[in-house]
Design a protein around this motif. Structure first.
Motif, PDB file in Angstrom:
ATOM      1  N   LYS A   1       0.931  -1.191   0.070  1.00 51.47           N
ATOM      2  CA  LYS A   1       0.073   0.117   0.011  1.00 51.47           C
ATOM      3  C   LYS A   1       0.717   1.238   0.019  1.00 51.47           C
TER       4      LYS A   1
ATOM      5  N   ARG B   1       9.103   0.421  15.310  1.00 46.22           N
ATOM      6  CA  ARG B   1       8.018   0.292  14.930  1.00 46.22           C
ATOM      7  C   ARG B   1       7.105  -0.902  14.864  1.00 46.22           C
TER       8      ARG B   1
ATOM      9  N   GLN C   1      -4.909   4.493  19.592  1.00 43.16           N
ATOM     10  CA  GLN C   1      -5.934   4.329  18.466  1.00 43.16           C
ATOM     11  C   GLN C   1      -6.987   5.653  18.489  1.00 43.16           C
TER      12      GLN C   1
ATOM     13  N   THR D   1      -3.346   3.130   6.725  1.00 43.82           N
ATOM     14  CA  THR D   1      -3.440   2.363   8.070  1.00 43.82           C
ATOM     15  C   THR D   1      -3.933   0.599   7.658  1.00 43.82           C
ATOM     16  N   HIS D   2      -4.337   0.095   8.742  1.00 44.12           N
ATOM     17  CA  HIS D   2      -4.736  -1.405   8.665  1.00 44.12           C
ATOM     18  C   HIS D   2      -6.041  -1.530   9.086  1.00 44.12           C
TER      19      HIS D   2
ATOM     20  N   GLY E   1      -8.397  -2.458  13.473  1.00 44.28           N
ATOM     21  CA  GLY E   1      -7.538  -1.079  13.238  1.00 44.28           C
ATOM     22  C   GLY E   1      -8.316  -0.160  13.185  1.00 44.28           C
TER      23      GLY E   1
ATOM     24  N   ARG F   1      12.113  -4.151   7.516  1.00 40.18           N
ATOM     25  CA  ARG F   1      10.996  -4.387   8.422  1.00 40.18           C
ATOM     26  C   ARG F   1      10.988  -5.691   9.130  1.00 40.18           C
TER      27      ARG F   1
HETATM   28  P1  AMP Z   1       2.590  -0.136   8.812  1.00 38.35           P
HETATM   29  O1  AMP Z   1       3.949   0.644   8.685  1.00 38.35           O
HETATM   30  O2  AMP Z   1       1.478   0.310   7.918  1.00 38.35           O
HETATM   31  O3  AMP Z   1       2.973  -1.520   8.650  1.00 38.35           O
HETATM   32  O4  AMP Z   1       2.034   0.110  10.370  1.00 38.35           O
HETATM   33  C1  AMP Z   1       3.117   0.008  11.501  1.00 38.35           C
HETATM   34  C2  AMP Z   1       2.290  -0.311  12.628  1.00 38.35           C
HETATM   35  O5  AMP Z   1       1.210   0.688  12.906  1.00 38.35           O
HETATM   36  C3  AMP Z   1       1.388  -1.602  12.539  1.00 38.35           C
HETATM   37  O6  AMP Z   1       2.200  -2.731  12.701  1.00 38.35           O
HETATM   38  C4  AMP Z   1       0.447  -1.144  13.959  1.00 38.35           C
HETATM   39  O7  AMP Z   1       0.917  -1.850  14.996  1.00 38.35           O
HETATM   40  C5  AMP Z   1       0.457   0.302  13.908  1.00 38.35           C
HETATM   41  N1  AMP Z   1      -0.852   0.589  13.224  1.00 38.35           N
HETATM   42  C6  AMP Z   1      -1.222   1.240  12.010  1.00 38.35           C
HETATM   43  N2  AMP Z   1      -2.531   1.655  11.812  1.00 38.35           N
HETATM   44  C7  AMP Z   1      -3.175   1.127  12.893  1.00 38.35           C
HETATM   45  C8  AMP Z   1      -4.455   1.282  13.455  1.00 38.35           C
HETATM   46  N3  AMP Z   1      -5.576   1.651  12.867  1.00 38.35           N
HETATM   47  N4  AMP Z   1      -4.812   0.676  14.705  1.00 38.35           N
HETATM   48  C9  AMP Z   1      -3.855  -0.013  15.396  1.00 38.35           C
HETATM   49  N5  AMP Z   1      -2.488  -0.007  15.270  1.00 38.35           N
HETATM   50  C10 AMP Z   1      -2.039   0.249  14.030  1.00 38.35           C
END
Ligand code: AMP
Ligand code: MG
Length: 190
Positions: free
Chosen positions: A16, A56, A71, A89-90, A102, A136
């Protein structure tokens, strides 16, 4: 008029961030204003300042209460932003105690997005991408576990649509078809 709020989700390795970066360049060239926000980065900043973690990829292992608290803080920050925004986000995060939404009710109804985009691709492709990403600390999972996570994300996204009336768009980011995914996202942002 309030801007367009776009939420973009996808399992780690779906690509993404790659799709967004390419699409944001096109949007900028067309002088369409969009602010890019990475939910995880916002959360990470707060978690580090609170002395909770240093990395992270430790964030998803924090206890549930801490994750929910973070959150909520971030959702409030995001709701206060005017204009067009795209939130990276997720739909769900895999934690040691199971899938964490998420975008739980109090987050999604605070943000009130216009559309949620799911970036998806073949489970095997995601597996290979994760194995080759040294930047990562990705969890090691098989294709079946990845399939389950992608399925769960559709369910979580559908729940958000029921709560907010947002639309759901699935964008396939297949290997060697990045341009197609970028064009689809760009069209949605326009
Ligand atoms: P990413 O770099 O997109 O993989 O996001 C890094 C980390 O952020 C994820 O592994 C989650 O721990 C946290 N994260 C991102 N979005 C959310 C969300 N909406 N709710 C909870 N944790 C989130
Ligand atoms: Mg990312």
């Amino acid at each position: 008029m309030a801007g367009q709020k776009v939420i973009i989700t996808g399992v780690p390795g779906a690509g993404k961030t790659t799709v967004i970066n390419a699409s944001m360049e096109k949007i900028a060239a067309e002088r369409i204003p969009y602010q890019y926000i990475n939910f995880g980065s916002f959360m990470f900043e707060v978690a580090v300042a609170d002395g909770l973690i240093q990395d992270r990829d430790q964030m998803r292992k924090l206890d549930r209460t801490a994750q929910k608290h973070l959150q909520k803080l971030i959702a409030e920050k995001l709701a206060a932003i005017d204009g067009n925004i795209i939130i990276d986000t997720h739909a769900s995060v895999k934690t040691p105690s199971g899938y964490l939404a998420g975008l739980p009710a109090w987050v999604i109804t605070t943000i009130m997005p216009d559309v949620i985009i799911l970036v998806e691709t073949d489970n095997d492709q995601i597996l290979v991408r994760r194995l080759s990403d040294e930047s990562r600390v990705r969890d090691v999972e098989g294709a079946k576990a990845i399939a389950e996570h992608q399925e769960m994300n559709r369910a979580f996204a559908a729940s958000c649509a029921m709560l907010t009336g947002c639309t759901i768009k699935i964008i396939v980011n297949a290997d060697s078809l990045l341009d197609k995914a970028v064009e689809e996202l760009t069209a949605t942002l326009r």
